[in-house]
Design a protein around this motif. Structure first.
Motif, short mmCIF file in Angstrom:
data_model
loop_
_atom_site.label_atom_id
_atom_site.label_comp_id
_atom_site.label_asym_id
_atom_site.label_seq_id
_atom_site.Cartn_x
_atom_site.Cartn_y
_atom_site.Cartn_z
N GLU A 88 -31.48 17.56 7.49
CA GLU A 88 -31.45 18.81 6.73
C GLU A 88 -31.75 20.01 7.64
OE1 GLU A 88 -34.27 18.24 3.65
OE2 GLU A 88 -32.95 16.94 2.45
N GLY A 89 -32.73 19.84 8.52
CA GLY A 89 -33.08 20.92 9.43
C GLY A 89 -31.95 21.25 10.38
N ASN A 90 -31.27 20.22 10.88
CA ASN A 90 -30.17 20.48 11.79
C ASN A 90 -28.99 21.14 11.07
OD1 ASN A 90 -27.43 18.91 13.13
ND2 ASN A 90 -28.72 20.17 14.44
N ARG A 91 -28.79 20.76 9.82
CA ARG A 91 -27.71 21.44 9.05
C ARG A 91 -28.02 22.93 8.91
NH1 ARG A 91 -27.21 16.33 6.12
NH2 ARG A 91 -28.88 16.91 4.69
N ARG A 92 -29.29 23.27 8.68
CA ARG A 92 -29.66 24.69 8.60
C ARG A 92 -29.41 25.39 9.93
NH1 ARG A 92 -34.23 22.46 5.96
NH2 ARG A 92 -35.53 22.86 7.80
N PHE A 93 -29.82 24.75 11.01
CA PHE A 93 -29.64 25.35 12.33
C PHE A 93 -28.17 25.55 12.66
CE2 PHE A 93 -28.65 24.43 16.81
CZ PHE A 93 -29.23 25.53 17.41
N ALA A 94 -27.37 24.49 12.45
CA ALA A 94 -25.96 24.55 12.83
C ALA A 94 -25.18 25.57 12.00
CB ALA A 94 -25.32 23.17 12.70
N SER A 95 -25.65 25.81 10.78
CA SER A 95 -24.98 26.78 9.92
C SER A 95 -25.60 28.17 10.01
CB SER A 95 -24.98 26.30 8.46
OG SER A 95 -26.32 26.17 7.99
N ALA A 96 -26.50 28.34 10.99
CA ALA A 96 -27.15 29.64 11.24
C ALA A 96 -27.95 30.12 10.04
CB ALA A 96 -26.11 30.69 11.65
N ARG A 97 -28.63 29.18 9.34
CA ARG A 97 -29.50 29.54 8.22
C ARG A 97 -30.88 28.90 8.42
NH1 ARG A 97 -24.84 28.23 5.12
NH2 ARG A 97 -25.83 26.30 4.43
N PRO A 98 -31.55 29.24 9.54
CA PRO A 98 -32.86 28.62 9.81
C PRO A 98 -33.91 29.07 8.82
CG PRO A 98 -32.45 30.39 11.36
CD PRO A 98 -31.18 30.21 10.56
N VAL B 276 -31.42 22.57 24.62
CA VAL B 276 -31.67 21.57 23.57
C VAL B 276 -33.15 21.51 23.19
CG1 VAL B 276 -31.04 19.25 22.79
CG2 VAL B 276 -29.83 20.26 24.72
N PRO B 277 -33.74 22.61 22.74
CA PRO B 277 -35.13 22.57 22.28
C PRO B 277 -35.22 21.91 20.90
CG PRO B 277 -34.24 24.76 21.98
CD PRO B 277 -33.16 23.97 22.64
N ALA B 278 -35.91 20.81 20.83
CA ALA B 278 -35.87 19.98 19.62
C ALA B 278 -36.34 20.72 18.37
CB ALA B 278 -36.71 18.72 19.82
N GLU B 279 -37.44 21.47 18.48
CA GLU B 279 -37.95 22.16 17.29
C GLU B 279 -36.92 23.13 16.72
OE1 GLU B 279 -41.59 21.03 19.71
OE2 GLU B 279 -39.58 21.82 20.11
N ILE B 280 -36.17 23.80 17.58
CA ILE B 280 -35.16 24.75 17.11
C ILE B 280 -33.94 24.03 16.58
CG2 ILE B 280 -33.61 26.62 17.83
CD1 ILE B 280 -35.77 27.49 19.81
N PHE C 286 -33.71 21.20 15.24
CA PHE C 286 -33.99 20.56 13.95
C PHE C 286 -34.67 21.51 12.97
CE2 PHE C 286 -33.82 16.66 16.69
CZ PHE C 286 -32.73 16.08 16.06
N ASP C 287 -34.79 22.78 13.35
CA ASP C 287 -35.35 23.81 12.47
C ASP C 287 -36.72 23.40 11.93
OD1 ASP C 287 -35.35 26.28 11.18
OD2 ASP C 287 -34.55 25.43 9.34
N GLN C 288 -37.62 23.06 12.84
CA GLN C 288 -38.97 22.64 12.47
C GLN C 288 -39.99 23.58 13.09
OE1 GLN C 288 -39.34 20.23 10.18
NE2 GLN C 288 -37.10 20.01 10.20
N GLY C 289 -41.21 23.52 12.57
CA GLY C 289 -42.25 24.43 13.02
C GLY C 289 -43.36 23.76 13.79
N LEU C 290 -44.48 24.47 13.92
CA LEU C 290 -45.64 23.96 14.64
C LEU C 290 -46.16 22.68 14.00
CD1 LEU C 290 -47.62 27.29 15.13
CD2 LEU C 290 -46.35 26.04 16.88
N GLY C 291 -46.39 21.69 14.84
CA GLY C 291 -47.01 20.46 14.36
C GLY C 291 -46.08 19.48 13.68
N ASP C 292 -44.77 19.80 13.58
CA ASP C 292 -43.85 18.92 12.87
C ASP C 292 -43.31 17.79 13.74
OD1 ASP C 292 -44.03 20.30 10.47
OD2 ASP C 292 -42.44 21.70 11.01
N LEU C 293 -43.11 18.06 15.03
CA LEU C 293 -42.48 17.09 15.91
C LEU C 293 -43.35 16.81 17.13
CD1 LEU C 293 -38.80 18.49 15.97
CD2 LEU C 293 -39.78 16.77 14.42
N THR D 144 -21.22 22.76 19.00
CA THR D 144 -21.29 23.00 17.55
C THR D 144 -22.70 23.18 17.02
OG1 THR D 144 -21.45 20.66 16.95
CG2 THR D 144 -19.22 21.55 17.28
N GLY D 145 -23.68 22.75 17.79
CA GLY D 145 -25.06 22.79 17.31
C GLY D 145 -25.43 21.64 16.39
#
Length: 205
Positions: free
Chosen positions: A13-23, A55-59, A61-68, A196-197
């Motif tokens: 879900e997080g990657n779908r937000r990132f790839a569609s430019a809706r973080p 390829v920064p994982a947190e970005i 996958f659209d995740q924040g502090l402490g998630d990954l 493609t992101g």
């Protein structure tokens, strides 16, 4: 801690937000969240990824502090320190999902292919240690028809390298093997497309 399957869906879900430019990261990067994770952390996924700056994982996958819990090394290779880091996170935080994240146009893969085709004498021992870890994944491909098509060769080599790293984590540690068999730990491979992101997960069964 959430299950591996729930964690996998959260990453998708997080990657779908990132790839569609809706973080949607703002809520997880503020002062309250920072104060919360300063006291305790509970990462829901472990990411073993490449050090590539794109390829920064947190970005991704659209995740924040402490998630990954993120482990980054050129070529997303698996050496003892990476295995130990995965063991640590799985045991300490109860994280049930491990993702080996490769990516298109990986420089470590390209460097290994170049070295195998035209060996050099001046390569540093430290860089050679990375090449030697990638070598078994790609060597067989250079003996196939793929050697005549560099783009296709690199694409297959990236996937093969991820699969070798996944296998190493699944079968190269008694601690992780036990967690897989008895505690619901899931180790999967994935590939991020620089173009493609989007992240494609594979070997998820």
């Amino acid at each position: 801690m959430i299950s591996a399957r729930e964690a996998l869906e959260r990453l998708r879900e997080g990657n779908r937000r990132f790839a569609s430019a809706r973080p949607n990261r703002e809520a997880d990067l503020g002062r309250e969240r920072r104060a919360e994770v300063a006291q305790v952390q509970a990462p829901f996924a472990i990411i073993l990824g490449c050090s590539d700056s794109r390829v920064p994982a947190e970005i991704v996958f659209d995740q924040g502090l402490g998630d990954l819990f993120v482990i980054r090394v050129a070529g997303n290779i698996v050496a003892p320190s990476q295995v130990g880091s995965v063991e640590f996170a799985a045991a300490r935080f109860g994280t049930r999902l491990v993702v080996v994240l490769g990516h298109s146009q990986c420089g470590a893969i390209l460097a290994t292919l170049e070295e195998l085709q035209q060996p050099t004498q001046s390569q540093s021992p430290n860089l050679r240690s990375i090449v030697d870890r990638v070598r078994p994944s790609v060597e067989v491909l250079l003996r196939s028809e793929l050697r005549y098509d560099l783009d296709t060769l690199v694409k297959h080599a990236v996937r093969a390298n991820v699969e070798v790293s996944v296998s190493h984590l699944r079968h190269g540690s008694a601690i992780l093997e036990y967690a897989i068999q008895s505690e619901g730990l899931l180790v999967v491979g994935a590939e991020y497309s620089l173009e493609t992101g989007e992240v494609e997960f594979f070997d998820c069964d």
